[in-house]
Design an enzyme around this catalytic site. Sequence first.
Site, short mmCIF file in Angstrom:
data_model
loop_
_atom_site.label_atom_id
_atom_site.label_comp_id
_atom_site.label_asym_id
_atom_site.label_seq_id
_atom_site.Cartn_x
_atom_site.Cartn_y
_atom_site.Cartn_z
N HIS A 272 0.84 -1.19 0.00
CA HIS A 272 0.00 0.00 0.00
C HIS A 272 0.87 1.25 0.00
O HIS A 272 2.04 1.20 0.37
CB HIS A 272 -0.91 0.01 1.22
CG HIS A 272 -1.68 -1.27 1.38
ND1 HIS A 272 -2.55 -1.73 0.44
CD2 HIS A 272 -1.67 -2.20 2.36
CE1 HIS A 272 -3.07 -2.88 0.84
NE2 HIS A 272 -2.54 -3.19 2.00
N CYS A 304 1.71 -7.53 1.82
CA CYS A 304 0.26 -7.76 1.86
C CYS A 304 -0.22 -8.09 0.46
O CYS A 304 0.56 -8.06 -0.49
CB CYS A 304 -0.45 -6.51 2.41
SG CYS A 304 -2.13 -6.83 3.00
#
Lengths: 345, 330
Positions: A272, A304
Site C-alpha cells: 500500500h 500484503c
Amino acid sequence: MSRPTLAELGLHLPPLATAGVGGLPPLPGTVEAQRAHARGALSRDELAHELRRSAEHWVRVQEGLDLDILVEPATPGEDLVCRYADALAGFAPGGLIRIYGNCYRRKPVIAGPVTWRAPITVGAWQAVQALTLRPVKATLTGPYTLMAWSFIEHYDSRAAACLAIARALRDEIEALVAAGARIVQLDEPALAERIDELPLAVEALRQAVDGVRAYVAVHTCREAVADGGIPALALPVDNVDVALTRTGRDPVADVARIPPALHLSLGVVPAHGRDLPAAADVAQRLRAVTATRPPETLWVTPDCRLDRATPEGAEARLAVLVEAVRAVRGAAPPADAAGEDLVDA
Amino acid sequence: MDLRTASAGSYPRIGDDPDQQALREACARFARGELGAAGLRAAEDDAAARAIAEQIEAGLDVVTDGLVRWYDPISHVAQALMGIRPGPLRRFFDTGMEFRQPIVRGPIVRTRALVTEDYAFAAARSDRPVKAVLTGPLTLAAVSVIETPAYPGLETLTETYAEALAGELAALGAAGARLVQLDEPAALAGPAALALLGRVLPVIVAAKGDVELMLALPFGDPLPLWPQIARLPVDVVALDLTGSPHLEALPPAEGPIPRLALGLVDARTTAEDDVAGRAALAARVLAAAPPGPHYLTTSCGLEMVPRAAARRKLALLGAIRAALNGGALS
C-alpha cells in the site's frame, strides 16, 4: 503430526523463493465485465471468459518476472470474509461496517451451525494452476479472522464459533489438496488483534491443517507476527509472514523472535502507499535478515495482498521484489523465463 | 436517581439502504476530483444532521454528531495538529477498524480548531445537549511514531498532546460545550499507562473551566484498574461494562470517585442485549456511586455495528433506565 517437506511434496524451490501474497488486482476489463454481469448485460459464460483472460494475464506477468510461486488474481469486489460466509452454511448476510476513511466491509452474521457445503476456492485455483507449470499458492481466509470479522449470534462463545469454522475450512483445504494444491496459505489479518485469544487462533489453525498433506503458510497482513508473542505458541504451520516494511521496527529483531523451525515469508515491498522502494534498499534489508537464517527457509513477498494497487503498480512492486532477490542471490537475470522445473511432473 | 442516556461517540455514517449511501458516494467523488471541498462538507453536514436526528428519535438525552467527519478514531485529531504527517494503516486495538498512524516529524502545535466547528454545527441542530469528543493524549501518543528529537519518549509526547488538547477544550468551552469526552482506550493497557495519564490530565483539567470532562475507557475490562481509575481528576468516567464478565459491583475505592457513565449495551455485536440483566448490573454499580447525574450509554461508539443495529442498541438505553427507575431491581 509431522508436516511434509517441500521436497516430499515435489516442490524444489530456490533459496529466497519469490511469491505474491495473493489477490493480484483485477484488470479494468474484468471490473467492467463484473459490473456488466451484475446488471444482466453480460452472460455468465462471457464473464467466465473474462476471468480466464485475467488469470492468464497475471500468470504470464508472474512468469515473465520469474516469480517462483504464483498467486491468483482477485475477482472484482472480492471480500476476504464474505466469499466464505456466502458459501458456508450457518452464515447470514450482514450490514456495512466502516474500517477507516471511506473503506467499508460487509460483516456477516453467524446465525447457525457453520458447516462446509461444497468447494469454494477449488475451481478458481485449478483454473490458474492449469495455466502454468509453476506452483500456484492456494489462498483462503483463516478461521480466526472469519470468526473475528463476523457477528456471532448462534454460538455462546467466540471459541465455539472459531473452531466450528476451522472444521469447515479443513474440508475446503482437503478439497484443495485433493485437487492438487501443494501450497496452501491461510490469511489471518485478525490474528494480532487480541493477544489473549492467540491460543484459540493457534488451536483453530491446528484443527484446520493438522495432518493435511500440503505446505501451509499463514499470512497475518502487515502486522509483524513477532508483535504478539505468536512464536512462543508454535504456530502449527510451515511458513509465517514477517513484514520488513514497518516504520520504526528492527527487522532482524522481529525475525529473531520466530522459532527457526518455521520458514518465513519476508514482506519486503509495501503493498500500500504511493512510494515504490528502490530495489537496492529492499536488497539491503533482505541481506540483514538472510545473514541470520538459511536462505532455503526464506520466501520473499510483498507485505500484503496487492489487490488495492493498480495492475501496473502491482507489477512494479513485484518487479522490485524480484530485482532485489536477484541482487541478494548474486545471480544474473534468466535469459528465458520459460522451461520452469520448479514442480515435479 | 438522575440517569441520562447518552451517545458514546461515533454513529454509523452510512446504512445499508440505497438512500443511506450519500456520504460514501460523496467521499468517493471527492477522491476522484468530481466533488469540491464545499460539496463534501455539505454531505458531511447532512450525515451529521441525520446522525443527530436518529439519536434524538432513539430517546437519548445527550447526543454527538456521530463523529461522521472522522477519517478514523485517531487521524481527525492528530492530523489537524502541526508537526504530524499521516503514516501507514494500523489496526485500532482489537476492533477490526484501522487508523493512519501519526508520524511525529516536528514540534506539535495546535494551529486551528480540532473539533470545535463540528461541535458548533451539531449544537445548532440539536435541542438536546451535545457532547464533543476528543481522542485522549495517552492514546494519541501510544499509537504515534516519533521521528523527531523534539520528543525523547512517550511521556513528553503525551504531555505535548495534552497541552494541545487543553487548548481545544478551552475553545470548546468558549463555543458553549458543557460536556467533553476524552477517549482513552490506551489507558487500560496497565497501571503504568494509567499513571502516565494521571500525570498529564491536570494540564487538561486546568483548561476546562465549567466544562464537564468525561474520560472514556472502552475496549477492555476496567475492573482490575478501578482503584487507579477512581482517583483520576475527571468529572465522569465512562466504563465499558461489557468487558467485565465477572463484575458484580465496583470494588471500594479510596476517597471520592467520579460520577459514572455505564457502558451497558454492547456496541460491538448485533446480538440481543439482556435488558433486565444489564439494568440489574447498573443498579449494583450505582449503589456505590456518588450523587448524579450519571449516564447510561453503549460500551463504545456505534460505528462497529450496522446502522439498523445501532438504532436498536440506542433504544435499549431508555429501556434499561425505565427498568432502573421502576425500582423492581433494587
